[in-house]
Design a protein around this motif. Sequence first.
Motif, mmCIF file in Angstrom:
data_model
loop_
_atom_site.group_PDB
_atom_site.id
_atom_site.type_symbol
_atom_site.label_atom_id
_atom_site.label_comp_id
_atom_site.label_asym_id
_atom_site.label_seq_id
_atom_site.Cartn_x
_atom_site.Cartn_y
_atom_site.Cartn_z
ATOM 1 N N THR A 99 61.233 -24.004 -11.344
ATOM 2 C CA THR A 99 60.953 -24.269 -9.934
ATOM 3 C C THR A 99 59.863 -25.330 -9.860
ATOM 4 O OG1 THR A 99 59.289 -22.507 -9.773
ATOM 5 C CG2 THR A 99 61.577 -21.899 -9.288
ATOM 6 N N ALA A 100 59.551 -25.740 -8.635
ATOM 7 C CA ALA A 100 58.513 -26.752 -8.456
ATOM 8 C C ALA A 100 57.172 -26.226 -8.950
ATOM 9 C CB ALA A 100 58.411 -27.138 -6.990
ATOM 10 N N PRO A 101 56.377 -27.084 -9.591
ATOM 11 C CA PRO A 101 55.051 -26.643 -10.033
ATOM 12 C C PRO A 101 54.209 -26.056 -8.907
ATOM 13 C CG PRO A 101 55.620 -28.726 -11.067
ATOM 14 C CD PRO A 101 56.695 -28.449 -10.056
ATOM 15 N N GLY A 102 54.284 -26.636 -7.717
ATOM 16 C CA GLY A 102 53.515 -26.107 -6.595
ATOM 17 C C GLY A 102 53.950 -24.712 -6.208
ATOM 18 N N HIS A 103 55.244 -24.436 -6.289
ATOM 19 C CA HIS A 103 55.742 -23.080 -6.018
ATOM 20 C C HIS A 103 55.141 -22.097 -7.002
ATOM 21 C CE1 HIS A 103 58.637 -19.811 -6.954
ATOM 22 N NE2 HIS A 103 58.669 -19.684 -5.639
ATOM 23 N N SER A 104 55.129 -22.457 -8.262
ATOM 24 C CA SER A 104 54.598 -21.560 -9.294
ATOM 25 C C SER A 104 53.104 -21.339 -9.125
ATOM 26 C CB SER A 104 54.898 -22.137 -10.676
ATOM 27 O OG SER A 104 54.471 -21.260 -11.687
ATOM 28 N N ARG A 105 52.382 -22.390 -8.793
ATOM 29 C CA ARG A 105 50.934 -22.265 -8.593
ATOM 30 C C ARG A 105 50.632 -21.291 -7.459
ATOM 31 N NH1 ARG A 105 50.048 -27.122 -7.341
ATOM 32 N NH2 ARG A 105 49.556 -28.016 -9.367
ATOM 33 N N GLY A 106 51.360 -21.416 -6.363
ATOM 34 C CA GLY A 106 51.165 -20.505 -5.244
ATOM 35 C C GLY A 106 51.555 -19.084 -5.586
ATOM 36 N N LEU A 107 52.623 -18.935 -6.356
ATOM 37 C CA LEU A 107 53.069 -17.604 -6.757
ATOM 38 C C LEU A 107 52.020 -16.926 -7.630
ATOM 39 C CD1 LEU A 107 55.410 -15.607 -6.623
ATOM 40 C CD2 LEU A 107 56.414 -16.762 -8.601
ATOM 41 N N GLU A 108 51.448 -17.664 -8.558
ATOM 42 C CA GLU A 108 50.400 -17.087 -9.402
ATOM 43 C C GLU A 108 49.242 -16.578 -8.547
ATOM 44 O OE1 GLU A 108 47.726 -18.363 -13.251
ATOM 45 O OE2 GLU A 108 47.753 -19.691 -11.520
ATOM 46 N N ALA A 109 48.802 -17.378 -7.593
ATOM 47 C CA ALA A 109 47.664 -16.978 -6.764
ATOM 48 C C ALA A 109 47.960 -15.672 -6.023
ATOM 49 C CB ALA A 109 47.323 -18.088 -5.776
ATOM 50 N N GLU A 110 49.166 -15.543 -5.491
ATOM 51 C CA GLU A 110 49.516 -14.345 -4.738
ATOM 52 C C GLU A 110 49.656 -13.123 -5.643
ATOM 53 O OE1 GLU A 110 52.741 -14.880 -1.994
ATOM 54 O OE2 GLU A 110 52.097 -16.938 -1.518
ATOM 55 N N ILE A 111 50.220 -13.307 -6.817
ATOM 56 C CA ILE A 111 50.366 -12.179 -7.745
ATOM 57 C C ILE A 111 49.007 -11.705 -8.232
ATOM 58 C CG2 ILE A 111 51.197 -11.558 -10.058
ATOM 59 C CD1 ILE A 111 53.697 -13.230 -9.447
ATOM 60 N N LEU A 112 48.118 -12.627 -8.572
ATOM 61 C CA LEU A 112 46.773 -12.240 -9.013
ATOM 62 C C LEU A 112 46.026 -11.530 -7.887
ATOM 63 C CD1 LEU A 112 45.636 -15.357 -11.093
ATOM 64 C CD2 LEU A 112 46.660 -13.233 -11.913
ATOM 65 N N ALA A 113 46.161 -12.023 -6.669
ATOM 66 C CA ALA A 113 45.478 -11.401 -5.535
ATOM 67 C C ALA A 113 45.971 -9.978 -5.295
ATOM 68 C CB ALA A 113 45.684 -12.243 -4.276
#
Length: 293
Positions: A99-113
């Motif tokens: 997927t797009a790098p930006g999608h993955s970056r946002g997903l990581e932030a939400e999962i960690l939160a």
Amino acid sequence: MSISRVGFAGLGSMGTPMAVNLARAGIPLLVWNRTPGRTSAPVAAGAEAVPGAAELFERCDVVILMLADAAAVDAVLDRGRPGFAGRVTGRTIVHMGTTAPGHSRGLEAEILAAGGKYVEAPVSGSRIPAEAGELVAMLAGSPDPVDEVRALLAPLCREVVDCGPVPHGLLMKLAVNVQLTAVVTGLAETVHFARAHGLDLGQLSDVLGAGQLASPVLRVKAPKLVAEDFAPQASIANVLANVELIARTATEAGLTLPLLAAAQALYAETARLGLGDADMVAVVRALEARRPG
């Protein structure tokens, strides 16, 4: 951390052999696919099929996602909905699709939160390397979950490379695909040129394989082009989606990739010819369609 169960979602042409190899390795594996009827091979190898995504997350410590696109990833995680936290809290989510790098970056932030852990692990390779357990994985994320996932991927990969923080795993995958796309498209042009001049295509394959251009990609794709065998390993539709993703990521960085742009046009033409489900070597049909007469 001792892993009691691993979940695997996404049993397409790549995901199915990957899940089979995990099950054969004795990993306690639960599998689920959004489209029913694709669990038989992993189950025969020792996996357990579950009827829904919610149960997959509920029963597993680690969940591997080998899904088609960002929309599929978000849907399976129930992202943006009440079920998201319940699916990721206390679990390691391993994103192996592209997927797009930006999608993955946002997903990581939400999962960690939400109290979960996240690892990117896109792979280089198509169906045949997936079946042989010879993929190359590009890991990104925090050190502890990356270490956990590295050991888990041994039955799938001949090499695992640590790429640093998210989204460097996906950026590395996109960079690799720039080269892969150019190589296979160039090989299609080579065969197209040779066929038009009446050359012995078997001999062409021998010459290519004997020289500095020899590679695993050449060994797999040249015979398919010579035989006009378009049975999919990596489909035109999949390659086109990846090329479009690379092009968007390049544009966001202010880059121009002229070879990629030419390949993108050819794969789009091939898809319009009705060959979206064919192997990427079917791009030769777009070249043939451009030939006068």
